[in-house]
Design an enzyme around this catalytic site. Sequence first.
Site, PDB file in Angstrom:
ATOM      1  N   SER A 111       1.061  -0.992  -0.011  1.00 53.32           N
ATOM      2  CA  SER A 111       0.141  -0.058  -0.001  1.00 53.32           C
ATOM      3  C   SER A 111       0.762   1.144  -0.067  1.00 53.32           C
ATOM      4  CB  SER A 111      -1.040   0.092   1.109  1.00 53.32           C
ATOM      5  OG  SER A 111      -1.878   0.826   1.083  1.00 53.32           O
ATOM      6  N   ASP A 250      -8.592  -5.220  -5.605  1.00 54.28           N
ATOM      7  CA  ASP A 250      -8.121  -4.170  -5.072  1.00 54.28           C
ATOM      8  C   ASP A 250      -8.381  -2.689  -5.115  1.00 54.28           C
ATOM      9  OD1 ASP A 250      -5.340  -2.845  -3.728  1.00 54.28           O
ATOM     10  OD2 ASP A 250      -4.464  -4.794  -4.131  1.00 54.28           O
ATOM     11  N   HIS A 277      -7.171  -5.753  -1.336  1.00 55.28           N
ATOM     12  CA  HIS A 277      -6.075  -5.043  -0.995  1.00 55.28           C
ATOM     13  C   HIS A 277      -5.212  -5.687   0.072  1.00 55.28           C
ATOM     14  CE1 HIS A 277      -3.755  -1.172  -0.896  1.00 55.28           C
ATOM     15  NE2 HIS A 277      -3.976  -1.076   0.267  1.00 55.28           N
TER      16      HIS A 277
END
Length: 303
Positions: A111, A250, A277
Amino acid sequence: MMTRQEKLTASGVQWVTLDNGYKVWTRRVGSGPIKLLTLHGGPGCTHEYLECLENFLIPEGIEVIFYDQLGSWCSDQPDDESLWILDRFIEEIEQVRVALDLEDFYLYGHSCGGLWAIEYALKYQMNLKGLILGSITGSIQSYMAHINHIREQLPQNIVERMKQYEEAGDLENEEYQTLLMEHLYHQHICRLSEWPDPLNRAFDHMNNQVYNTMQGNNEFVFTGNLLGWDRWNELASIRVATLILAGRYDTMAPADQKQMQSIIPHSRLVICENGSHCSMWDDPTNYQQALVGFFRDVEKGNL
């Protein structure tokens, strides 16, 4: 589950004193010639949701180094918004590398940790043997375009209700948080009906000052100081072996992942077809195979 105090004194812990005098927490687990330094997301989240990596990497002879960035749960948490800028975080990573005596190592960023990893590689890739970019894209604009596209697919009444709370600045409202959890988090952050304890703890321990300063207090309107970040034109200068890893569902667009793979010369793309994600949790088999296969191939000189 260890308490924070137990984490601070656990086996393998090494504190790194930064040039600003603050200390950050790192912990080595496992042993072996392959060293992996992890960068958690957020910004301002914690290493906790990444702890699952050790379960399948340690048996492969990989030493995993967990690290809470300054401001995060196990590290010092100064009340100083001036610290939460991208350049300082990148220099922090380099100071951690030097303190831990890491050379020819692998860097894993997930991330916004992937954003950190891109920036680190652009400046310090001579120190790297491999790079893992987990669930990140090449610009904030690309991220915002996709996450808002995701929302626009929802029923119109849901979208309008969410926007009403956002326009009113009532982001802590229970209904708004419920809408986020149901329509965004449980569909695109982690698709498990019951979230694992490490992921819940990472959210619970989020440093909101760091997050709000760098991203903003709204999932869909980016107002933090990372606004404007764009590295699409520089990605081609990353020359180390790179794994681009994301989930089909995602918050980062699979099309962006394909574009990144086409730009970075020695890169491999894996999309976890059942994942979001946090594919390390909701598509663990594909995630593990992708990571382990990447390490094996780089070590053999096949990437």
